[in-house]
Scaffold this active site. Structure first.
Site, PDB file in Angstrom:
ATOM      1  N   LYS A  86      -6.778   3.404 -11.160  1.00  0.00           N
ATOM      2  CA  LYS A  86      -6.671   4.802 -10.710  1.00  0.00           C
ATOM      3  C   LYS A  86      -5.417   5.487 -11.236  1.00  0.00           C
ATOM      4  CE  LYS A  86      -9.997   4.577  -7.057  1.00  0.00           C
ATOM      5  NZ  LYS A  86     -10.291   4.508  -5.632  1.00  0.00           N
ATOM      6  N   ARG A 136     -12.313  -3.642  -4.481  1.00  0.00           N
ATOM      7  CA  ARG A 136     -13.274  -3.031  -5.408  1.00  0.00           C
ATOM      8  C   ARG A 136     -12.574  -2.876  -6.750  1.00  0.00           C
ATOM      9  NH1 ARG A 136     -14.756   1.938  -7.352  1.00  0.00           N
ATOM     10  NH2 ARG A 136     -16.995   2.271  -7.597  1.00  0.00           N
TER      11      ARG A 136
HETATM   12  C1  9MG Z   1     -17.001   4.759  -5.447  1.00  0.00           C
HETATM   13  N1  9MG Z   1     -15.577   4.542  -5.285  1.00  0.00           N
HETATM   14  C2  9MG Z   1     -14.593   4.901  -6.160  1.00  0.00           C
HETATM   15  N2  9MG Z   1     -13.404   4.555  -5.666  1.00  0.00           N
HETATM   16  C3  9MG Z   1     -13.629   3.967  -4.459  1.00  0.00           C
HETATM   17  C4  9MG Z   1     -12.817   3.423  -3.482  1.00  0.00           C
HETATM   18  O1  9MG Z   1     -11.490   3.425  -3.583  1.00  0.00           O
HETATM   19  N3  9MG Z   1     -13.399   2.916  -2.381  1.00  0.00           N
HETATM   20  C5  9MG Z   1     -14.751   2.927  -2.223  1.00  0.00           C
HETATM   21  N4  9MG Z   1     -15.259   2.407  -1.091  1.00  0.00           N
HETATM   22  N5  9MG Z   1     -15.576   3.451  -3.138  1.00  0.00           N
HETATM   23  C6  9MG Z   1     -15.020   3.961  -4.228  1.00  0.00           C
END
Ligand code: 9MG
Length: 279
Positions: free
Chosen positions: A220, A254
């Site tokens: 990010k 994730r």
């Molecule tokens: C779809 N998506 C993109 N970034 C995310 C994040 O930080 N958390 C979750 N749950 N979904 C995300």
């Protein structure tokens, strides 16, 4: 702690890795590479081989400024991938806010609904409640197209917590059992760089709640803001941030870089086991 997701029960005594599978031509980090069904499936199989516990399949880009995708387009992107991957026995999450996509993905074999809008779109809560999916409720201030324009909080932690608890209560009131829910403070969604790092630093604040916590920091822009790295050079920063979240108690990560995150979590676990053995 356990997370009940469809017909599967996930053991959260060790951190789980959720690998990201974007089926979006404009995806910010894949550059459209995996925009076809076949390449998305190939990418997903690679992530499984690298040690992913869960695959998160998304057909709509959630990056700041991203354009909306129609229901039909999202269905066309996501459902064939879910159908195919469900046959492999993998645990499948669908990253969507649309009730139609939630329902069809669950019918196609998905186990988890990952909704960055926390089931707030019309019909989403009812759709999710009509399934047996595990649900990830994420916090976002604003909407993806505008969320980074002027994020503002009087009290970041308590406002994010209050929102997540309100959405969890709405789910439980709609008949979704507590053990199907998971919370996510939404790193990068309507927060400044400083606010994102404040949330990451306080991951433990959310982990004291009676729900599993999912953290998504992978590649990010806030990591780029601090390191000066471009989106494709953020693997080390992503792993470092993810490991900080794990140390704070996060249950699910994730990530794009499954192999690197798997190695980091394995070393973290080996170290933690020794710390327990010698106490
Ligand atoms: C779809 N998506 C993109 N970034 C995310 C994040 O930080 N958390 C979750 N749950 N979904 C995300």
């Amino acid at each position: 702690m356990q997370w009940v997701c469809g017909n599967r029960v996930l053991d959260l005594s060790k951190p789980l890795i959720m690998g990201i599978v974007n089926v979006t031509p404009d995806s910010f980090s894949d550059g459209g590479q995996h925009n076809s069904t076949a390449s998305a499936i190939g990418h997903a199989m690679k992530l499984i081989a690298e040690g992913a516990d869960i695959l998160d399949i998304g057909g709509e880009s959630t990056r700041p400024g991203a354009q909306d995708v129609s229901v039909d387009e999202e269905l066309n992107r996501v459902i064939p991938v879910v159908e195919k991957l469900a046959q492999t026995g993998a645990i499948i999450s669908v990253d969507t806010s649309k009730p139609e996509v939630m329902l069809q993905a669950m019918a196609a074999g998905a186990h988890i609904i990952n909704d960055i809008r926390a089931l707030q779109l019309p019909g989403a809560l009812e759709a999710a409640a009509s399934t047996n999916a595990g649900i990830c409720l994420m916090h976002m201030q604003g909407a993806p197209r505008t969320m980074q324009q002027a994020p503002h909080y009087e009290n970041l932690l308590s406002e994010v917590e209050a929102f997540l608890l309100e959405r969890a209560q709405a789910c439980e009131a709609a008949g979704i059992a507590r053990d199907r829910l998971c919370l996510d403070y939404g790193f990068g969604f309507g927060k400044t760089v400083e606010q994102n790092f404040s949330l990451l630093a306080n991951t433990g604040y959310f982990c004291r709640l009676p729900y599993p916590v999912l953290v998504g920091v992978s590649r990010k822009s806030s990591l780029g803001a601090v390191t000066g790295r471009g989106v494709n050079e953020r693997m080390v920063a992503s792993v470092a941030a993810a490991l900080y979240a794990v140390q704070e108690g996060a249950h699910i990560l994730r990530v794009h870089d499954v192999a690197a995150t798997r190695d980091a979590v394995t070393i973290w676990l080996a170290t933690k086991c020794q710390a327990i053995n010698f106490q």
